[in-house]
Scaffold this motif. Structure first.
Motif, PDB file in Angstrom:
ATOM      1  N   ASP A   1       0.834  -1.207   0.000  1.00 41.25           N
ATOM      2  CA  ASP A   1       0.000   0.000   0.000  1.00 41.25           C
ATOM      3  C   ASP A   1       0.867   1.256   0.000  1.00 41.25           C
ATOM      4  O   ASP A   1       0.571   2.234  -0.699  1.00 41.25           O
ATOM      5  CB  ASP A   1      -0.947   0.003   1.203  1.00 41.25           C
ATOM      6  N   GLU A   2       1.948   1.260   0.783  1.00 38.49           N
ATOM      7  CA  GLU A   2       2.856   2.407   0.836  1.00 38.49           C
ATOM      8  C   GLU A   2       3.531   2.636  -0.510  1.00 38.49           C
ATOM      9  O   GLU A   2       3.667   3.770  -0.968  1.00 38.49           O
ATOM     10  CB  GLU A   2       3.898   2.208   1.935  1.00 38.49           C
ATOM     11  N   VAL A   3       3.958   1.550  -1.158  1.00 42.18           N
ATOM     12  CA  VAL A   3       4.598   1.671  -2.472  1.00 42.18           C
ATOM     13  C   VAL A   3       3.604   2.223  -3.489  1.00 42.18           C
ATOM     14  O   VAL A   3       3.933   3.124  -4.288  1.00 42.18           O
ATOM     15  CB  VAL A   3       5.165   0.309  -2.939  1.00 42.18           C
TER      16      VAL A   3
ATOM     17  N   ALA B   1       0.924   4.059  -2.877  1.00 42.25           N
ATOM     18  CA  ALA B   1       0.646   5.457  -2.527  1.00 42.25           C
ATOM     19  C   ALA B   1       1.768   6.365  -3.018  1.00 42.25           C
ATOM     20  O   ALA B   1       1.515   7.452  -3.573  1.00 42.25           O
ATOM     21  CB  ALA B   1       0.451   5.603  -1.017  1.00 42.25           C
ATOM     22  N   GLU B   2       3.009   5.925  -2.830  1.00 42.91           N
ATOM     23  CA  GLU B   2       4.165   6.706  -3.296  1.00 42.91           C
ATOM     24  C   GLU B   2       4.149   6.816  -4.822  1.00 42.91           C
ATOM     25  O   GLU B   2       4.439   7.880  -5.384  1.00 42.91           O
ATOM     26  CB  GLU B   2       5.465   6.069  -2.809  1.00 42.91           C
ATOM     27  N   ALA B   3       3.809   5.734  -5.487  1.00 43.99           N
ATOM     28  CA  ALA B   3       3.743   5.762  -6.959  1.00 43.99           C
ATOM     29  C   ALA B   3       2.662   6.735  -7.417  1.00 43.99           C
ATOM     30  O   ALA B   3       2.883   7.531  -8.354  1.00 43.99           O
ATOM     31  CB  ALA B   3       3.474   4.364  -7.499  1.00 43.99           C
ATOM     32  N   HIS B   4       1.508   6.709  -6.770  1.00 42.41           N
ATOM     33  CA  HIS B   4       0.435   7.633  -7.128  1.00 42.41           C
ATOM     34  C   HIS B   4       0.856   9.082  -6.869  1.00 42.41           C
ATOM     35  O   HIS B   4       0.558   9.981  -7.665  1.00 42.41           O
ATOM     36  CB  HIS B   4      -0.856   7.313  -6.332  1.00 42.41           C
ATOM     37  N   ARG B   5       1.541   9.328  -5.745  1.00 45.21           N
ATOM     38  CA  ARG B   5       2.004  10.669  -5.424  1.00 45.21           C
ATOM     39  C   ARG B   5       2.970  11.182  -6.485  1.00 45.21           C
ATOM     40  O   ARG B   5       2.868  12.313  -6.951  1.00 45.21           O
ATOM     41  CB  ARG B   5       2.683  10.672  -4.049  1.00 45.21           C
ATOM     42  N   ARG B   6       3.903  10.313  -6.898  1.00 43.46           N
ATOM     43  CA  ARG B   6       4.901  10.724  -7.894  1.00 43.46           C
ATOM     44  C   ARG B   6       4.268  10.934  -9.274  1.00 43.46           C
ATOM     45  O   ARG B   6       4.743  11.744 -10.059  1.00 43.46           O
ATOM     46  CB  ARG B   6       6.012   9.675  -7.993  1.00 43.46           C
TER      47      ARG B   6
END
Length: 111
Positions: free
Chosen positions: A99-101, A103-108
């Motif tokens: 989930d963290e990965v 979320a980070e991908a979506h943020r980037r």
């Protein structure tokens, strides 16, 4: 097959084959290699006969008794039960990391 039941007869056959081979080598009829092969073949035949004889006169005992199987089964079940919480926690941790990965991908990506 009765002759192979007698250990003295088997020894006599082997000794006779060895002596005959040695005599034939001494007379120049055979060379030492052929004589050794003949003795090995006779020994193999006698060994096969002995193996078959042992197989017919030996009863197979079970490797483990029923009580040992039940004890092993119980220990295995207990071990599996104690391992389940650790596997469940590992699955939760893996899901959190995924989930963290994501979320980070979506943020980037700006989503």
């Amino acid at each position: 097959m009765k002759i192979l039941d007698n250990t003295v007869a088997r020894k006599a056959i082997y000794a006779t084959a060895a002596a005959a081979g040695a005599a034939l080598v001494a007379l120049g009829i055979l060379d030492a290699g052929v004589s050794a092969q003949i003795v090995a073949i006779v020994g193999g035949i006698l060994g096969i006969g002995v193996g078959g004889l042992a197989g017919t006169h030996v009863t197979q005992k079970p490797i483990v008794d029923e009580a040992a199987v039940r004890a092993f089964e119980k220990a295995l079940v207990e071990q599996a039960k104690s391992a389940i919480p650790a596997y469940e926690q590992a699955a939760r941790d893996a899901q959190t990391a995924l989930d963290e990965v994501l979320a980070e991908a979506h943020r980037r990506l700006g989503r």
